[in-house]
Design a protein around this motif. Structure first.
Motif, PDB file in Angstrom:
ATOM      1  N   LYS A  13       0.527  -1.380   0.003  1.00 16.34           N
ATOM      2  CA  LYS A  13      -0.605   0.089  -0.122  1.00 16.34           C
ATOM      3  C   LYS A  13       1.322   1.233   0.147  1.00 16.34           C
ATOM      4  N   GLU A  14       2.191   0.969   1.128  1.00 21.85           N
ATOM      5  CA  GLU A  14       2.567   2.175   0.481  1.00 21.85           C
ATOM      6  C   GLU A  14       3.441   2.850  -1.039  1.00 21.85           C
ATOM      7  N   SER A  15       3.716   1.510  -1.479  1.00 22.41           N
ATOM      8  CA  SER A  15       5.087   1.534  -2.765  1.00 22.41           C
ATOM      9  C   SER A  15       3.365   2.578  -3.762  1.00 22.41           C
ATOM     10  N   LYS A  16       2.353   2.527  -3.659  1.00 19.12           N
ATOM     11  CA  LYS A  16       1.726   3.555  -4.256  1.00 19.12           C
ATOM     12  C   LYS A  16       1.022   4.391  -4.128  1.00 19.12           C
ATOM     13  N   GLU A  17       1.643   4.950  -2.304  1.00 17.09           N
ATOM     14  CA  GLU A  17       2.079   6.921  -2.491  1.00 17.09           C
ATOM     15  C   GLU A  17       3.165   6.398  -2.285  1.00 17.09           C
ATOM     16  N   LEU A  18       4.001   6.215  -2.909  1.00 18.84           N
ATOM     17  CA  LEU A  18       4.821   7.484  -3.086  1.00 18.84           C
ATOM     18  C   LEU A  18       4.593   8.665  -3.321  1.00 18.84           C
ATOM     19  N   PRO A  19       5.446   9.917  -2.472  1.00 18.75           N
ATOM     20  CA  PRO A  19       5.403  10.843  -3.273  1.00 18.75           C
ATOM     21  C   PRO A  19       5.660  11.240  -4.498  1.00 18.75           C
ATOM     22  N   SER A  20       6.754  10.475  -4.760  1.00 21.91           N
ATOM     23  CA  SER A  20       7.300  11.112  -6.474  1.00 21.91           C
ATOM     24  C   SER A  20       7.797   8.781  -6.904  1.00 21.91           C
ATOM     25  N   LYS A  21       7.307   8.757  -8.311  1.00 22.15           N
ATOM     26  CA  LYS A  21       7.667   8.049  -9.162  1.00 22.15           C
ATOM     27  C   LYS A  21       8.635   7.453  -9.187  1.00 22.15           C
ATOM     28  N   PRO A  22       9.350   5.910  -8.535  1.00 16.92           N
ATOM     29  CA  PRO A  22      10.621   5.861  -8.329  1.00 16.92           C
ATOM     30  C   PRO A  22      11.540   5.049  -9.903  1.00 16.92           C
ATOM     31  N   ASP A  23      12.124   4.938 -10.757  1.00 21.24           N
ATOM     32  CA  ASP A  23      13.321   4.954 -11.624  1.00 21.24           C
ATOM     33  C   ASP A  23      13.033   3.922 -12.056  1.00 21.24           C
ATOM     34  N   ASN A  24      13.095   3.477 -13.839  1.00 17.91           N
ATOM     35  CA  ASN A  24      12.281   2.008 -14.405  1.00 17.91           C
ATOM     36  C   ASN A  24      13.025   0.417 -13.156  1.00 17.91           C
ATOM     37  N   GLU A  25      14.651   0.545 -13.463  1.00 19.96           N
ATOM     38  CA  GLU A  25      14.805  -0.313 -12.161  1.00 19.96           C
ATOM     39  C   GLU A  25      14.379  -0.256 -10.948  1.00 19.96           C
ATOM     40  N   THR A  26      13.811  -0.128 -10.305  1.00 19.92           N
ATOM     41  CA  THR A  26      13.461   0.658  -9.317  1.00 19.92           C
ATOM     42  C   THR A  26      11.871  -0.372  -9.011  1.00 19.92           C
ATOM     43  N   LEU A  27      11.619   0.443 -10.098  1.00 19.02           N
ATOM     44  CA  LEU A  27       9.964  -0.265 -10.417  1.00 19.02           C
ATOM     45  C   LEU A  27       9.971  -2.284 -10.772  1.00 19.02           C
ATOM     46  N   LEU A  28      10.914  -1.778 -11.504  1.00 17.95           N
ATOM     47  CA  LEU A  28      11.289  -3.289 -11.685  1.00 17.95           C
ATOM     48  C   LEU A  28      11.460  -3.973 -10.445  1.00 17.95           C
ATOM     49  N   ARG A  29      12.309  -3.794 -10.458  1.00 25.23           N
ATOM     50  CA  ARG A  29      12.539  -4.387  -8.572  1.00 25.23           C
ATOM     51  C   ARG A  29      11.329  -4.627  -7.609  1.00 25.23           C
ATOM     52  N   LEU A  30      10.504  -3.988  -7.101  1.00 23.94           N
ATOM     53  CA  LEU A  30       9.111  -3.475  -6.751  1.00 23.94           C
ATOM     54  C   LEU A  30       8.371  -5.000  -7.359  1.00 23.94           C
TER      55      LEU A  30
END
Length: 89
Positions: A13-30
């Motif tokens: 839930k918290e990952s969907k409410e981050l104030p800024s979008k992570p970079d693509n590499e981090t999104l792939l990791r998530l």
């Protein structure tokens, strides 16, 4: 005390409410950690089409976690979200 699954669900839930979008590499990791935690090892029977670059990147990221336990993937996901939350606060 909450158990690992509850903490993981809170991190999702918290990952969907981050104030800024992570970079693509981090999104792939998530993504890959989430899939490993919730579905286990990737079924490598049907790899994505060669020119579907997004699906291929997701597939490859998840494949790298082959053999990682669901609990370990949950812990890594929770830690990554905590890091991202601290960076943005």
């Amino acid at each position: 005390m909450t158990n690992l699954k509850d903490t993981f669900e809170s991190a999702v839930k918290e990952s969907k409410e981050l104030p800024s979008k992570p970079d693509n590499e981090t999104l792939l990791r998530l993504y890959s950690l989430y899939k490993q935690a919730t579905e286990g090892d990737l079924n490598t029977g049907n790899p994505p089409a060669m020119f579907d670059f997004v699906a291929k990147a997701k597939y490859d990221a998840w494949l790298k976690l082959q053999g990682t336990s669901a609990d370990d993937a949950m812990e890594q996901y929770i830690n990554l979200v905590a890091q991202l939350s601290n960076k943005t606060n």
